[in-house]
Every structure is written in C-alpha cells, then in structure tokens.
Design a protein around this motif. Structure first.
Motif, PDB file in Angstrom:
ATOM      1  N   ARG A 130      -2.784 -11.051   5.229  1.00  0.00           N
ATOM      2  CA  ARG A 130      -3.867 -10.981   5.550  1.00  0.00           C
ATOM      3  C   ARG A 130      -4.092 -12.707   4.413  1.00  0.00           C
ATOM      4  O   ARG A 130      -4.974 -12.144   3.502  1.00  0.00           O
ATOM      5  N   ALA A 175       2.871  -1.670  -3.928  1.00  0.00           N
ATOM      6  CA  ALA A 175       1.682  -1.649  -2.508  1.00  0.00           C
ATOM      7  C   ALA A 175       2.673  -2.072  -1.709  1.00  0.00           C
ATOM      8  O   ALA A 175       4.002  -2.140  -1.276  1.00  0.00           O
ATOM      9  N   ARG A 176       2.017  -2.239   0.004  1.00  0.00           N
ATOM     10  CA  ARG A 176       2.495  -1.881   0.918  1.00  0.00           C
ATOM     11  C   ARG A 176       2.223  -3.804   1.662  1.00  0.00           C
ATOM     12  O   ARG A 176       0.702  -3.709   1.367  1.00  0.00           O
ATOM     13  N   ASP A 203      -4.184  -4.845  -3.379  1.00  0.00           N
ATOM     14  CA  ASP A 203      -3.858  -3.639  -3.103  1.00  0.00           C
ATOM     15  C   ASP A 203      -4.973  -2.370  -3.019  1.00  0.00           C
ATOM     16  O   ASP A 203      -4.803  -1.936  -3.853  1.00  0.00           O
ATOM     17  N   ASN A 227       1.294  -4.844   4.444  1.00  0.00           N
ATOM     18  CA  ASN A 227       0.407  -4.507   5.651  1.00  0.00           C
ATOM     19  C   ASN A 227      -1.248  -4.474   5.116  1.00  0.00           C
ATOM     20  O   ASN A 227      -1.827  -4.716   5.293  1.00  0.00           O
ATOM     21  N   ARG A 228      -1.511  -3.464   3.975  1.00  0.00           N
ATOM     22  CA  ARG A 228      -2.101  -3.954   2.532  1.00  0.00           C
ATOM     23  C   ARG A 228      -2.780  -4.497   2.342  1.00  0.00           C
ATOM     24  O   ARG A 228      -3.612  -5.015   1.853  1.00  0.00           O
ATOM     25  N   VAL A 276      -5.520  -0.053  -1.418  1.00  0.00           N
ATOM     26  CA  VAL A 276      -5.718   2.120  -1.680  1.00  0.00           C
ATOM     27  C   VAL A 276      -4.785   2.226  -3.144  1.00  0.00           C
ATOM     28  O   VAL A 276      -5.441   3.444  -3.730  1.00  0.00           O
ATOM     29  N   GLU A 292       5.390  -4.861  -4.492  1.00  0.00           N
ATOM     30  CA  GLU A 292       5.190  -4.221  -3.643  1.00  0.00           C
ATOM     31  C   GLU A 292       6.574  -3.076  -4.551  1.00  0.00           C
ATOM     32  O   GLU A 292       7.023  -1.916  -4.038  1.00  0.00           O
ATOM     33  N   THR A 340      -4.327  -7.881   0.730  1.00  0.00           N
ATOM     34  CA  THR A 340      -4.808  -8.946   1.037  1.00  0.00           C
ATOM     35  C   THR A 340      -4.798 -10.242  -0.284  1.00  0.00           C
ATOM     36  O   THR A 340      -4.540  -9.496  -0.746  1.00  0.00           O
TER      37      THR A 340
END
Lengths: 161, 208
Positions: A126, A81-82, A37, A84-85, A39, A77, A87
């Motif tokens: 992703r 962590a999110r 993540d 959709n972010r 961010v 999570e 990878t």
C-alpha cells in the motif's frame, strides 16, 4: 526527533527496528521510499536512482526501483514483517534541470515515479502518501517508531506526512 | 579494448583526459578573465573517477545549497557539462558584472541568476569549443539550464543519466584561482561511456 540518525546513501537501503531516525539526503530525480510495519515497529528507507534494472550482472539491485523494492521487501519479510501490513511513503522524482526540447534528461524523475507506482502495485504494497515531482531537491527523514516522514527542502517549509 | 565502466580506464587514458581538461579549463579561465576584467587562473585539472556517495562527499556534502549551470552535449560526443558555482565564485562574478555581492544564495534575484547562467554558459561553451577543436569532434550543445538547490541533487543528474552503464561517475574539471585565492567553481565534464570509447579510439590511445 531523536539524535541517532542512520544515513542511507545513494543506491542504498537501511532497516531499523524499534526507534531511531533514518535519513537520506538531497533526493533530486532519485526516489526515497519509507517502508513501515506498524505492528513490528520495523522500518526501511530505500534510495533508488533509476526506474528499471536492465543490467546483465545485477550487481547493484538497490540502484533500481524494481529490484530495489523487491530486495527491501524480501529483507523486511525475513525479519518478520508481513506484506499486508507494510505501508509505503515516497518522496523525490523531481526535475532538477530543464534543458528544453525533447530531451530524456528531465524525464528520469517522472520515469522513476511511474516505475515505483507500478512495482508497488504489483507487489501488493500500500502506498500511503507521496510528495513527488516538482523541481526542488528533498531530504527525507523517517521516524521508525511513529512511521512519520519529514521532507526538508531549500527555501521551503518542512513537510511532515 | 573498449571500457565498460569508468573504473577500467588506464593511466595513459586518464592522462589524455587530463590534457583535454587542461586545454578546456585553460580556455574557460581566459574567457572568464576577459569578461570579468580580472585575471583568473585555473588550478591543475584533475580527472576523478568516483563512486556515487564518494562524489557527493568530494563536492562538499549533499545538503549545501549551490548554483549549478548544466548543458547537455550531443552530436559525436554525448554527455553533460556542469558548472557548480559556490558562493565566493558567485560573488566574484556579481561584483565584477553588477557591482554588488550577496550574503547568501537567497539574495540572488532574477538578474543575478541570469548573470550566473551566462557566465556558466560561456565557460562551458569555451571549454567545449577547445575540446572539440583539439579532438576533431563535432559537439552540439543545448541551451543552459539553471538550478539553485542542494548540490547532492545537482550532482546526481549526471549520475542518473549514466547510472545504467556504470556504478561510477567520471568528471574532468578544475578550480579557479583569483588573487592568489581558490575560488571554488567546478567545471565538470561527464561524457557517457560510448562517447568516451569513441574519443579514446579517435585519439589513438585506446589499444583496441
């Protein structure tokens, strides 16, 4: 890369935040997955051995691609962590021995790759890049701060991705 | 009682497996001595039941490169047999057969690799022949496969094969001794759980 390395064993997963290096050694047919993540600077390295968890007791979720990925996402999570972010980069799934014939032995790597793809897809995560298949073992390093991964193999140049 | 995981083996069962290992590795050492024209002995065989990461440490760390010859068993006993050949053993073989040695695994060409596969195959076949004769089971073997890579990845092959059944790896094996020195070459037999139960029952040591 920094000195502090956190080793991830077989059927194991470690999470790191901020900086540091996560490493898992000698992936053969096993698969190493680097979750990141960007961010949050939160990273996880997971080492799974088999494609699907069919154990009744489910004592060892991290051994399998399906339960291992879900458990890792759950823990990431929980730490903020999110989905959709996040990878993922993966490496492994090689075929170490070719015994010929119609043999299931060499196929575990391939089945691992397919299972990882399917589960990541289903969980909506992703997949950024992969170095899978082939016949050589891989040691996988993952830099938490940058999200860069590095593969070491015997008799080959390092791959950074 | 049939076992569900390798860590449930009792001491009588482990002794029986050690005896099988003793006969198997003894025969393999004799075959090896004949081919090399030198007397090679075998250390006391051991039966080890290890967790995955423990097994990697036991073989000497994940990343060291080693040569591995693998044969798959079928028929009445399913399993994998591995010959893990470290450099001193490789050089013992190459010196006897080809009159040369190598400094590292990078020096192994096609001819040298083929010699190692052949030696591995002969030791494994001899072991299995003795084993099947002793226990009265028929075992089919595949052709040998060769890998030159990190030993951690080589050892995970039997783990992955039986990982769905057990969190442990069981190996029966021993080390060779030549000229008073240990020459590390592990001969490892890893049967699957069902075959192990079948074998122990057939030999009358399983109390079920």
């Amino acid at each position: 890369m920094a000195d502090s390395k956190i080793t991830v064993g077989i059927a194991d997963m470690k999470i790191a935040k901020g900086d540091g290096i996560l490493i898992t050694y000698a992936l053969g047919s096993c698969i190493g997955l680097c979750f990141h993540d960007p961010v949050f600077h939160l990273a996880a390295l997971l080492h799974v051995m088999l494609p699907l968890n069919m154990e009744a007791g489910r004592t060892h979720p991290l051994k399998y691609a399906d339960t291992g990925i879900r458990e890792t996402l759950r823990q990431l999570e929980m730490q903020g962590a999110r989905r959709n972010r996040i990878t993922v980069k993966i490496a492994g799934g090689a075929k170490m021995f070719d015994v010929g014939g119609n043999n299931s032995l060499g196929n575990i790597g391939q089945r691992n790759i397919e299972s990882v793809h399917a589960v990541l897809n289903k969980e909506g995560v992703r997949l950024l890049e992969e170095h899978v298949g082939g016949t050589v073992a891989r040691t996988l390093l993952f830099d938490v701060a940058s999200g860069k991964a590095c593969i070491r193999s015997y008799g080959k140049k390092d791959i950074i991705f | 009682m049939a076992i569900k995981s390798f860590d449930q083996l009792n001491s009588l069962e482990i002794d029986t497996l050690r005896e099988i290992g003793s006969v198997g590795t003894g025969n393999a050492a004799t075959a090896l001595s004949q081919i090399l024209g030198r007397e090679v002995h075998i250390t006391l065989p051991e039966v080890r039941i290890m967790g995955y990461n423990e097994a990697i440490e036991w073989i000497g760390g994940p990343e060291s490169v080693t040569a591995g010859v693998l044969v798959k068993m079928g028929g009445q006993i399913n399993g994998i047999m591995l010959s893990v050949q470290k450099l001193p053993f490789v050089n013992l073989v190459l010196e006897s057969m080809l009159g040369k040695t190598v400094d590292s695994y990078e020096g192994l060409g096609e001819l040298e690799q083929s010699a190692l596969v052949e030696i591995g195959n002969i030791m494994i076949s001899t072991f299995i022949n003795a084993f099947s004769g002793l226990c009265g089971v028929s075992i089919d073997l595949t052709v040998p496969a060769f890998a030159l890579d990190m030993q951690g990845a080589i050892l995970t092959v039997p783990m992955a094969e039986y990982g769905g059944m057990s969190d442990y790896l069981m190996t029966i094996g021993g080390n060779f001794v030549y000229n008073g020195q240990q020459v590390p070459c592990h001969l490892l037999l890893s049967p699957d759980i069902r075959s192990l139960n079948f074998l122990l029952k057939k030999l009358g040591v399983s109390d079920g």
